[in-house]
Design a protein around this motif. Structure first.
Motif, PDB file in Angstrom:
ATOM      1  N   ARG A  71       4.020  -1.428  -4.924  1.00 39.37           N
ATOM      2  CA  ARG A  71       2.884  -1.585  -4.026  1.00 39.37           C
ATOM      3  C   ARG A  71       2.091  -2.827  -4.384  1.00 39.37           C
ATOM      4  O   ARG A  71       1.754  -3.039  -5.543  1.00 39.37           O
ATOM      5  CB  ARG A  71       1.968  -0.362  -4.108  1.00 39.37           C
ATOM      6  CG  ARG A  71       2.625   0.874  -3.518  1.00 39.37           C
ATOM      7  CD  ARG A  71       2.371   2.075  -4.402  1.00 39.37           C
ATOM      8  NE  ARG A  71       3.043   3.246  -3.866  1.00 39.37           N
ATOM      9  CZ  ARG A  71       4.142   3.752  -4.420  1.00 39.37           C
ATOM     10  NH1 ARG A  71       4.660   3.215  -5.488  1.00 39.37           N
ATOM     11  NH2 ARG A  71       4.719   4.802  -3.888  1.00 39.37           N
ATOM     12  N   LEU A  72       1.795  -3.628  -3.394  1.00 40.71           N
ATOM     13  CA  LEU A  72       0.869  -4.738  -3.549  1.00 40.71           C
ATOM     14  C   LEU A  72      -0.378  -4.330  -2.785  1.00 40.71           C
ATOM     15  O   LEU A  72      -0.359  -4.161  -1.566  1.00 40.71           O
ATOM     16  CB  LEU A  72       1.450  -6.039  -2.983  1.00 40.71           C
ATOM     17  CG  LEU A  72       0.556  -7.258  -3.094  1.00 40.71           C
ATOM     18  CD1 LEU A  72       0.179  -7.543  -4.548  1.00 40.71           C
ATOM     19  CD2 LEU A  72       1.241  -8.469  -2.477  1.00 40.71           C
ATOM     20  N   LEU A  73      -1.461  -4.122  -3.508  1.00 41.23           N
ATOM     21  CA  LEU A  73      -2.692  -3.616  -2.914  1.00 41.23           C
ATOM     22  C   LEU A  73      -3.509  -4.730  -2.283  1.00 41.23           C
ATOM     23  O   LEU A  73      -3.302  -5.917  -2.564  1.00 41.23           O
ATOM     24  CB  LEU A  73      -3.508  -2.895  -3.988  1.00 41.23           C
ATOM     25  CG  LEU A  73      -2.751  -1.804  -4.760  1.00 41.23           C
ATOM     26  CD1 LEU A  73      -3.636  -1.203  -5.837  1.00 41.23           C
ATOM     27  CD2 LEU A  73      -2.243  -0.740  -3.826  1.00 41.23           C
ATOM     28  N   ALA A  74      -4.443  -4.376  -1.448  1.00 41.44           N
ATOM     29  CA  ALA A  74      -5.259  -5.356  -0.726  1.00 41.44           C
ATOM     30  C   ALA A  74      -6.073  -6.238  -1.661  1.00 41.44           C
ATOM     31  O   ALA A  74      -6.389  -7.377  -1.320  1.00 41.44           O
ATOM     32  CB  ALA A  74      -6.183  -4.631   0.257  1.00 41.44           C
ATOM     33  N   ASP A  75      -6.384  -5.750  -2.861  1.00 41.10           N
ATOM     34  CA  ASP A  75      -7.170  -6.546  -3.805  1.00 41.10           C
ATOM     35  C   ASP A  75      -6.313  -7.462  -4.669  1.00 41.10           C
ATOM     36  O   ASP A  75      -6.801  -8.120  -5.579  1.00 41.10           O
ATOM     37  CB  ASP A  75      -8.036  -5.647  -4.689  1.00 41.10           C
ATOM     38  CG  ASP A  75      -7.225  -4.693  -5.563  1.00 41.10           C
ATOM     39  OD1 ASP A  75      -5.976  -4.750  -5.528  1.00 41.10           O
ATOM     40  OD2 ASP A  75      -7.852  -3.886  -6.269  1.00 41.10           O
ATOM     41  N   GLY A  76      -5.003  -7.520  -4.399  1.00 42.41           N
ATOM     42  CA  GLY A  76      -4.107  -8.397  -5.142  1.00 42.41           C
ATOM     43  C   GLY A  76      -3.486  -7.739  -6.360  1.00 42.41           C
ATOM     44  O   GLY A  76      -2.755  -8.381  -7.102  1.00 42.41           O
ATOM     45  N   ASN A  77      -3.758  -6.455  -6.562  1.00 41.95           N
ATOM     46  CA  ASN A  77      -3.162  -5.745  -7.692  1.00 41.95           C
ATOM     47  C   ASN A  77      -1.791  -5.216  -7.315  1.00 41.95           C
ATOM     48  O   ASN A  77      -1.527  -4.869  -6.175  1.00 41.95           O
ATOM     49  CB  ASN A  77      -4.058  -4.598  -8.158  1.00 41.95           C
ATOM     50  CG  ASN A  77      -5.250  -5.080  -8.942  1.00 41.95           C
ATOM     51  OD1 ASN A  77      -5.346  -6.250  -9.298  1.00 41.95           O
ATOM     52  ND2 ASN A  77      -6.176  -4.193  -9.214  1.00 41.95           N
TER      53      ASN A  77
END
Length: 101
Positions: A71-77
């Motif tokens: 998963r690539l999260l919206a915050d860049g994590n």
């Protein structure tokens, strides 16, 4: 999925088995569709109906051993497990000019 802040909340849980029993009472001809490799959902169809019904039942039918999701999260994590607490900030590495490698 019934979770709050990365913690299961069993008080919000309605199992897919319970939902499927309710559906079968009205539509007894519902059948399970054979899953593809690494599928996280259990898929069903009702004969002579368009579309399908799917359940992702991670609380009652764990699929961790076959999960291949990242998963690539919206915050860049970046996360390898939806319920894991470990994350890597790809955003910070990119802003520091790190290479893709």
């Amino acid at each position: 999925m019934p979770f709050d802040n990365n913690k299961w909340n069993v008080n919000k849980l309605i199992s897919s088995e319970d939902i499927l029993k309710t559906i079968k009472n009205k539509y007894p001809n519902i059948i399970e569709i054979k899953n593809k490799k690494n599928e996280t959902a259990n898929n069903y169809r009702i004969k002579n109906f368009k579309g399908t019904i799917s359940f992702i039942s991670s609380m009652t039918n764990n699929f961790c051993s076959s999960c291949n999701r990242i998963r690539l999260l919206a915050d860049g994590n970046f996360k390898v497990c939806l319920f894991g607490t470990n994350e890597i900030s790809l955003r910070d590495y990119l802003r520091l000019g790190k290479s893709d490698n």
